[in-house]
Design an enzyme around this catalytic site. Structure first.
Site, PDB file in Angstrom:
ATOM      1  CG  HIS A   1       5.810 -28.384   7.050  1.00  0.00           C
ATOM      2  ND1 HIS A   1       6.095 -29.653   7.632  1.00  0.00           N
ATOM      3  CD2 HIS A   1       6.160 -27.659   8.092  1.00  0.00           C
ATOM      4  CE1 HIS A   1       6.711 -29.410   8.743  1.00  0.00           C
ATOM      5  NE2 HIS A   1       6.405 -28.311   8.863  1.00  0.00           N
TER       6      HIS A   1
ATOM      7  CE  LYS B   1     -12.568  -0.018   0.979  1.00  0.00           C
ATOM      8  NZ  LYS B   1     -11.969   0.624   1.915  1.00  0.00           N
TER       9      LYS B   1
ATOM     10  CD  GLU C   1      -3.104  -0.899   2.088  1.00  0.00           C
ATOM     11  OE1 GLU C   1      -3.948   0.106   2.079  1.00  0.00           O
ATOM     12  OE2 GLU C   1      -3.080  -1.840   2.987  1.00  0.00           O
TER      13      GLU C   1
HETATM   14  O1  PA5 Z   1      -5.610   0.848   3.792  1.00  0.00           O
HETATM   15  C1  PA5 Z   1      -6.741   0.492   3.028  1.00  0.00           C
HETATM   16  O2  PA5 Z   1      -7.122   1.631   2.629  1.00  0.00           O
HETATM   17  C2  PA5 Z   1      -7.554  -0.721   3.410  1.00  0.00           C
HETATM   18  O3  PA5 Z   1      -6.701  -1.736   3.613  1.00  0.00           O
HETATM   19  C3  PA5 Z   1      -8.538  -0.403   4.320  1.00  0.00           C
HETATM   20  O4  PA5 Z   1      -8.351  -0.441   5.681  1.00  0.00           O
HETATM   21  C4  PA5 Z   1      -9.836  -1.323   4.056  1.00  0.00           C
HETATM   22  O5  PA5 Z   1      -9.995  -1.299   2.753  1.00  0.00           O
HETATM   23  C5  PA5 Z   1     -10.896  -1.360   5.028  1.00  0.00           C
HETATM   24  O6  PA5 Z   1     -11.245  -0.206   5.081  1.00  0.00           O
HETATM   25  P1  PA5 Z   1     -11.567   0.462   6.537  1.00  0.00           P
HETATM   26  O7  PA5 Z   1     -10.188   0.311   7.124  1.00  0.00           O
HETATM   27  O8  PA5 Z   1     -11.845   1.814   6.441  1.00  0.00           O
HETATM   28  O9  PA5 Z   1     -12.559  -0.417   7.367  1.00  0.00           O
END
Ligand code: PA5
Length: 358
Positions: free
Chosen positions: A256, A350, A240
């Site tokens: 394993h 999303k 990310e």
């Molecule tokens: O880092 C991110 O943006 C995602 O991994 C979010 O954490 C994930 O989509 C879930 O969203 P939220 O943290 O708002 O529940």
């Protein structure tokens, strides 16, 4: 040679939303999380006994469940289940405490599993900065740990994880040792000072790791337990923040299967860097597994980076090792000319899913 990671002007122009600043502030975020835990509205469930806890959440928020489970699983006498799915497991019933953790409060898997928990009469303790999860809290009079808004979920982990962990301790669902908290906070305070941007690349271990990875693919090997969760977190942060492909695995399970996979495609894997956590307190068996594994597979990688795990308590080990990966992944982004904050593909996905709800 001066590193681009020492060019503070360049960093500022690339890191427009200041993800590095958020990382540098991790200690303060943990301190603030302690205050959030103190004021959390948990009166309704104080003193209640539960037969299990289920921690719901995806991505950056979901890691709260991973780390809490790995920290407490050897000590609690009730099951701690991490749910990263639309579906709440069938065995979660009204005697369980369910913790939906969603930074935005709008993650559909988390909302779906939360609705099922409500339908089964489970008690809820919600962790969010707002959104639909907060609406559920208000509508059904449920408990809430409210964290500040305006962050990326992964950049709010100090709030999400630490406040939840401390509230579970206040509720006496888990045991937390005060000395461990002190040790962890002291260590993080020191690490924040050592990894911040104005510490030169030659002396800054987080910058050194980023430079050692460079433009190669990081594979992270953890050890079952807290260091497995942390390996997973490193992988997610490289994805990310740095926008790098990255993979992880854990000892001893990888002995394993995964170990055998470093056989073919050497022309590709020679561009991979293997990152391994080195915990002096690991058992002799695990130490032999790691040593032997590295001997058997080292020629398949560009290089192996062994990361010394610091701290005595599990909490200090988990937080300090995780923090190093978090901030190194931001430096890796900057080193490669990438803005660490945006996660455009998640946003597109999303938005596509939201169309189905219209
Ligand atoms: O880092 C991110 O943006 C995602 O991994 C979010 O954490 C994930 O989509 C879930 O969203 P939220 O943290 O708002 O529940």
């Amino acid at each position: 040679m001066t590193s681009i990671l020492d060019d503070l002007k360049e960093i500022k122009s690339l890191d427009t939303e200041d993800m590095l600043g958020i990382e540098e502030n991790f200690y303060n975020q943990l301190m603030e999380a302690s205050r959030i835990a103190e004021v959390a509205d948990i009166a309704k469930i104080k003193g209640r006994k539960f037969s299990g806890i289920a921690i719901l959440g995806m991505g950056g928020s979901g890691f709260t469940g991973d780390i809490i489970k790995s920290l407490v699983m050897d000590e609690v006498d009730i099951p701690v289940e991490v749910v990263k799915s639309y579906q709440l497991p069938g065995f979660v019933n009204k005697t369980w405490l369910v913790l939906p953790v969603s930074y935005s409060g709008n993650t559909e898997e988390t909302i779906s599993a939360t609705s099922q928990a409500l339908g089964r009469g489970c008690e809820l303790l919600c962790v969010t900065s707002g959104g639909k999860i907060e609406e559920i809290v208000r509508k059904y009079g449920k408990c809430l740990i409210k964290v500040p808004s305006g962050f990326q979920p992964r950049g709010a982990l100090g709030y999400l994880f630490f406040s939840t962990y401390l509230v579970l301790a206040n509720l006496k669902i888990i045991k937390v040792n005060k000395d461990d908290i002190e040790e962890a906070l002291d260590l993080i305070k020191k690490k924040c000072a050592l990894y911040k941007r104005d510490v030169q690349a030659s002396k800054n271990y987080a910058k050194i790791i980023a430079a050692e990875i460079g433009d190669r693919l990081p594979v992270i090997y953890g050890i079952s337990g807290i260091l497995s969760s942390v390996a997973y977190r490193w992988k997610c942060e490289f994805n990310e923040n740095s926008k790098f492909p990255s993979f992880w695995d854990e000892f001893s399970e990888l002995n394993h299967n995964g170990i055998v996979g470093w056989g073919k495609l050497k022309e590709i894997t020679s561009k991979f860097v293997l990152i391994v956590f080195k915990d002096d307190a690991a058992s002799d068996k695990i130490k032999v597994r790691i040593e032997t594994t590295l001997r058997l597979i080292k020629d398949n990688f560009y290089k192996i980076i062994e990361i010394p795990v610091e701290g005595k308590s599990k909490l200090a080990k988990a937080l300090s090792t995780m923090y190093l990966g978090d901030i190194a992944s931001v430096y890796l982004a900057l080193l490669n000319g990438v803005n660490p904050t945006p996660v455009d593909k998640i946003v597109v996905l999303k938005a596509e899913l939201a169309k189905l709800d219209k």
